[in-house]
Design a protein around this motif. Structure first.
Motif, PDB file in Angstrom:
ATOM      1  N   ASP A   2      13.441  39.107  -6.744  1.00 30.67           N
ATOM      2  CA  ASP A   2      12.438  38.414  -6.928  1.00 30.67           C
ATOM      3  C   ASP A   2      11.386  39.525  -7.439  1.00 30.67           C
ATOM      4  O   ASP A   2      10.480  39.563  -8.114  1.00 30.67           O
ATOM      5  CB  ASP A   2      11.956  37.190  -5.924  1.00 30.67           C
ATOM      6  CG  ASP A   2      12.054  37.660  -4.379  1.00 30.67           C
ATOM      7  OD1 ASP A   2      12.355  38.829  -4.315  1.00 30.67           O
ATOM      8  OD2 ASP A   2      11.598  36.761  -3.843  1.00 30.67           O
ATOM      9  N   GLY A   3      11.247  40.450  -6.286  1.00 26.86           N
ATOM     10  CA  GLY A   3      10.191  41.626  -6.291  1.00 26.86           C
ATOM     11  C   GLY A   3      10.317  42.497  -7.502  1.00 26.86           C
ATOM     12  O   GLY A   3       9.489  42.490  -8.445  1.00 26.86           O
ATOM     13  N   THR A   4      11.787  42.863  -7.842  1.00 27.99           N
ATOM     14  CA  THR A   4      12.208  43.645  -8.856  1.00 27.99           C
ATOM     15  C   THR A   4      11.769  42.809 -10.070  1.00 27.99           C
ATOM     16  O   THR A   4      11.261  43.482 -11.341  1.00 27.99           O
ATOM     17  CB  THR A   4      13.609  43.748  -8.711  1.00 27.99           C
ATOM     18  OG1 THR A   4      13.795  44.837  -7.396  1.00 27.99           O
ATOM     19  CG2 THR A   4      14.043  44.594  -9.883  1.00 27.99           C
ATOM     20  N   ASN A  17      15.362  34.519  -5.256  1.00 30.65           N
ATOM     21  CA  ASN A  17      13.868  34.255  -4.773  1.00 30.65           C
ATOM     22  C   ASN A  17      14.003  34.236  -3.229  1.00 30.65           C
ATOM     23  O   ASN A  17      14.268  33.040  -2.812  1.00 30.65           O
ATOM     24  CB  ASN A  17      13.191  32.883  -5.264  1.00 30.65           C
ATOM     25  CG  ASN A  17      11.609  32.984  -5.008  1.00 30.65           C
ATOM     26  OD1 ASN A  17      11.309  33.601  -3.839  1.00 30.65           O
ATOM     27  ND2 ASN A  17      11.187  32.045  -5.611  1.00 30.65           N
ATOM     28  N   ASN A  18      13.883  35.585  -2.681  1.00 32.95           N
ATOM     29  CA  ASN A  18      14.006  35.395  -1.036  1.00 32.95           C
ATOM     30  C   ASN A  18      12.389  35.695  -0.679  1.00 32.95           C
ATOM     31  O   ASN A  18      12.210  36.020   0.541  1.00 32.95           O
ATOM     32  CB  ASN A  18      15.084  36.428  -0.379  1.00 32.95           C
ATOM     33  CG  ASN A  18      14.380  37.845  -1.006  1.00 32.95           C
ATOM     34  OD1 ASN A  18      13.532  38.142  -1.627  1.00 32.95           O
ATOM     35  ND2 ASN A  18      15.321  38.943  -0.815  1.00 32.95           N
ATOM     36  N   ALA A  19      11.203  35.837  -1.514  1.00 37.41           N
ATOM     37  CA  ALA A  19      10.029  35.763  -1.167  1.00 37.41           C
ATOM     38  C   ALA A  19       9.934  37.077  -0.457  1.00 37.41           C
ATOM     39  O   ALA A  19       8.774  36.835   0.473  1.00 37.41           O
ATOM     40  CB  ALA A  19       9.553  34.493  -0.409  1.00 37.41           C
ATOM     41  N   SER A  20      10.382  37.924  -0.626  1.00 41.10           N
ATOM     42  CA  SER A  20      10.285  39.284  -0.025  1.00 41.10           C
ATOM     43  C   SER A  20      10.545  40.394  -0.938  1.00 41.10           C
ATOM     44  O   SER A  20      11.373  40.487  -1.353  1.00 41.10           O
ATOM     45  CB  SER A  20      11.084  39.209   1.279  1.00 41.10           C
ATOM     46  OG  SER A  20      11.141  40.586   2.045  1.00 41.10           O
ATOM     47  N   TYR A  21       9.864  41.726  -0.251  1.00 39.24           N
ATOM     48  CA  TYR A  21      10.660  43.025  -0.571  1.00 39.24           C
ATOM     49  C   TYR A  21      11.591  43.224   0.462  1.00 39.24           C
ATOM     50  O   TYR A  21      10.841  44.062   1.203  1.00 39.24           O
ATOM     51  CB  TYR A  21       9.196  43.824  -0.586  1.00 39.24           C
ATOM     52  CG  TYR A  21       8.506  44.096  -2.046  1.00 39.24           C
ATOM     53  CD1 TYR A  21       8.949  43.334  -3.240  1.00 39.24           C
ATOM     54  CD2 TYR A  21       7.486  44.723  -2.100  1.00 39.24           C
ATOM     55  CE1 TYR A  21       7.927  43.564  -4.312  1.00 39.24           C
ATOM     56  CE2 TYR A  21       6.543  45.023  -3.184  1.00 39.24           C
ATOM     57  CZ  TYR A  21       6.914  44.115  -4.300  1.00 39.24           C
ATOM     58  OH  TYR A  21       6.220  44.330  -5.390  1.00 39.24           O
ATOM     59  N   SER A  22      12.641  42.539   0.668  1.00 34.89           N
ATOM     60  CA  SER A  22      13.415  42.678   1.854  1.00 34.89           C
ATOM     61  C   SER A  22      13.808  44.148   2.291  1.00 34.89           C
ATOM     62  O   SER A  22      13.937  44.246   3.307  1.00 34.89           O
ATOM     63  CB  SER A  22      14.506  41.740   1.710  1.00 34.89           C
ATOM     64  OG  SER A  22      15.226  41.616   3.101  1.00 34.89           O
ATOM     65  N   VAL A  23      14.206  44.796   1.188  1.00 40.90           N
ATOM     66  CA  VAL A  23      14.671  45.968   1.586  1.00 40.90           C
ATOM     67  C   VAL A  23      13.709  46.948   2.275  1.00 40.90           C
ATOM     68  O   VAL A  23      13.989  47.938   2.888  1.00 40.90           O
ATOM     69  CB  VAL A  23      15.474  46.670   0.377  1.00 40.90           C
ATOM     70  CG1 VAL A  23      14.389  47.224  -0.724  1.00 40.90           C
ATOM     71  CG2 VAL A  23      16.324  48.009   0.533  1.00 40.90           C
TER      72      VAL A  23
HETATM   73 MG   LIG Z   1      13.189  39.874  -2.630  1.00 42.02          MG
END
Ligand SMILES: [Mg+2]
Ligand SMILES: Cc1ncc(C[n+]2csc(CCOP(=O)(O)OP(=O)(O)O)c2C)c(N)n1
Length: 551
Positions: free
Chosen positions: A413-415, A439-445
């Motif tokens: 999603d961020g990307t 859509n995980n609502a995060s820049y998880s990495v």
């Molecule tokens: Mg994400």
């Protein structure tokens, strides 16, 4: 003929048949010349990063460059990240960048800037501001020749408005392409000796060595001599799936790559470079080749990887060896609450023949390789330069290069938000692209990286910079707003249904998968600890752990 018309003819005569454009006033004669040349397809992108990334994706699949049309230094600058990805992937791109008329430069008007300096970073092999209409097409021929050579490059031709509108342009033909050399005899001998040494040996395949004929040759070497096949971490384009040799990619996480490389005595590079860590981490090694391992180069990027591997096969007497190939082995369709691994599973389950997968799923794609390994034959395109925002534009270019092949782009999603305008071009050109947004609502990495780099005691302000949780993006609505059919799903059953539908209907589709972060909660807490302890564990245990984290 004016300069622009002659340039257009030179481009199409050289086989450049698509121009991904985002023009401005200084490019108007080039835009007008599009009408004179039926063989040139013009594709409008609403942001330069989409145009450059589309040219990259096109060339990866068409095996020849497209042109971009960009507006002065600022337009080129907007397109830079994806030109960087193309450069790292050794992908040919020909940039046409409009500039002010030569006599206008001295007035330092609003858009005046140093275009060559902007260009040099991504096209070190060719940057030129064409000075006269008469010389323009000779400059273009040099740009195209540089771009198409081995290794493929980004070439930037800067086109002042008066050189473009001036009369007296004359198209030029490309000189015949010189065939690249194969590996030198000495290199082949050294590699044969290494393979015959009885020590553990691996071929690290990159670039053009990840295409079918080269893979088959490498697999003969592997079958005859017990050599391991590895692929670079982020392939430009890798052919895989049913009927092709299975090749393990070197992992992104340096600690996991360390596990893969730990017991290799001879590492043989074929159109690849020795593995290095993506980033530096305090107290950790950047160069991932073990001290006890010798690195050999069979084929350099300017050499013919296939011919080099075939020479090696002959030198080893392995012509008759039977390459190991992948059997069809799809995962089952997922059920229940949606998660990123389940999305990857569904993609593996439903993947059509001859698909093009574009992987920019970041943490949500950890299972993608494993889940699609036994799917029907396909191409996989990866993020070669680490500059996110490549995938959606690549999908545009790949779909234009291969209109008969389904394109499936898996994007974080961020990307996705870097080059979301690509959806509009997909709708306008009615491209067969299925976009899957995680859509995980995060820049998880980056939450994981925060721990890995040892940034202690991250507080709320720090964590808010990695969090997309307010407002939560709605990609189904964004897609609809750009003319792409979009749905949002949160169960595996709904995802399966949406994917089947998207793959059965022509034109672009977007499926927004509402998923938790793949590495969250306890997993995120223990990952850095597990990674740190890998070097002290027995190799067999570390292999099991590696296959759990990133198979
Ligand atoms: Mg994400
Ligand atoms: C051009 C560019 N800007 C910033 C970054 C840093 N960066 C790497 S991954 C990432 C976030 C990715 O988030 P998302 O796509 O949501 O994937 P997730 O981590 O959630 O799986 C960012 C900002 C980058 N690699 N390239």
């Amino acid at each position: 003929m004016n300069g622009a018309q002659a340039l257009m003819k030179t481009l199409v005569d050289a086989g450049i048949e698509v121009c991904f454009s985002n023009p401005g006033t200084s490019e108007m004669h080039f835009v007008a010349a599009l009408d004179d040349e039926p063989k040139m397809r013009a594709v409008l992108a609403l942001f330069e990063g989409v145009a450059t990334g589309a040219a990259d994706g096109y060339a990866r699949m068409a095996d020849k460059p497209a042109a971009t049309l960009l507006h002065l230094g600022c337009g080129l600058g907007n397109g830079l990240a994806n030109l960087h990805n193309a450069r790292k992937g050794k992908v040919p791109v020909v940039n046409i960048v409009g500039d002010h008329a030569v006599a206008h430069v001295k007035y330092d008007a609003q858009l005046q800037s140093d275009i060559e300096t902007v260009a040099r970073n991504v096209s070190p092999g060719f940057v030129r501001t064409s000075q006269t209409t008469a010389e323009l097409c000779k400059d273009a021929v040099e740009a195209i020749t540089t771009a198409r050579g081995l290794p493929g490059q980004v070439a930037t031709l800067i086109l002042p408005a008066d050189v473009s509108w001036g009369e007296g342009g004359s198209p030029c033909a490309l000189p015949a392409q010189v065939a690249p050399p194969a590996a030198d005899d000495g290199a082949v001998r050294a590699v044969v000796d290494a393979i015959r040494s009885g020590k553990k040996t691996a071929l690290l395949l990159g670039g053009r060595a990840l295409r079918e004929p080269a893979l088959m040759a490498a697999a003969k070497v592997a079958a005859a001599n017990g050599v391991t096949l590895l692929a670079e971490t982020f392939p430009t384009r890798m052919e895989r799936g049913e009927g092709l040799p299975p090749v393990e990619r070197v992992a992104y996480l340096a600690e996991l790559a360390g596990v893969q490389l730990a017991d290799i005595d001879h590492l043989i590079l074929v159109d690849s470079k020795a593995p290095v860590s993506f980033f530096a981490y305090p107290g950790k090694k950047s160069y991932l080749v073990p001290d006890t391992c010798t690195v050999h180069t069979l084929s350099r990027p300017e050499q013919d990887a296939l011919a080099s591997l075939e020479t090696l096969v002959a030198a080893l007497g392995a012509d008759k060896a039977q390459p190991e190939t992948q059997k069809l082995q799809r995962p089952s369709a997922p059920r229940g609450r949606l998660s990123a691994p389940k999305v990857c599973k569904a993609v593996g389950h439903y993947l059509p023949e001859n698909a093009i997968i574009i992987d920019e799923a970041i943490t949500s794609g950890l299972m993608l390789n494993a889940m699609t390994a036994g799917s029907p034959r396909h191409d996989m395109i990866a993020l070669t330069g680490g500059a996110i925002g490549q995938g959606l534009p690549n999908a545009v270019g790949a779909a234009i290069a291969c209109p008969e092949r389904p394109v499936i782009a898996l994007i974080g999603d961020g990307t996705a938000m870097y080059t979301i305008q690509a959806l509009w071009t997909m709708a306008r050109e009615q491209l067969n692209v299925t976009t899957i947004i995680f859509n995980n609502a995060s820049y998880s990495v980056l939450n994981i990286e925060l721990e890995r780099v040892g940034a202690e005691d991250a507080g709320d302000k720090a964590k808010s910079q990695l969090d997309l949780n307010g407002p939560v993006l709605n990609f189904a609505q964004l897609a609809q707003g750009m003319g792409v059919h979009g749905v949002r799903v949160d169960t595996a059953e709904a995802f399966n249904h949406a994917l089947e539908y998207a793959l059965s209907q022509p034109g672009p589709h977007l499926i927004e998968a509402m998923v938790p972060e793949s590495l969250n909660g306890l997993k995120r807490k223990i990952l850095p600890w597990v990674l740190r302890s890998l070097p002290s564990l027995p190799l067999s245990v570390t292999r099991t752990l590696k296959n759990k984290i990133a198979p």
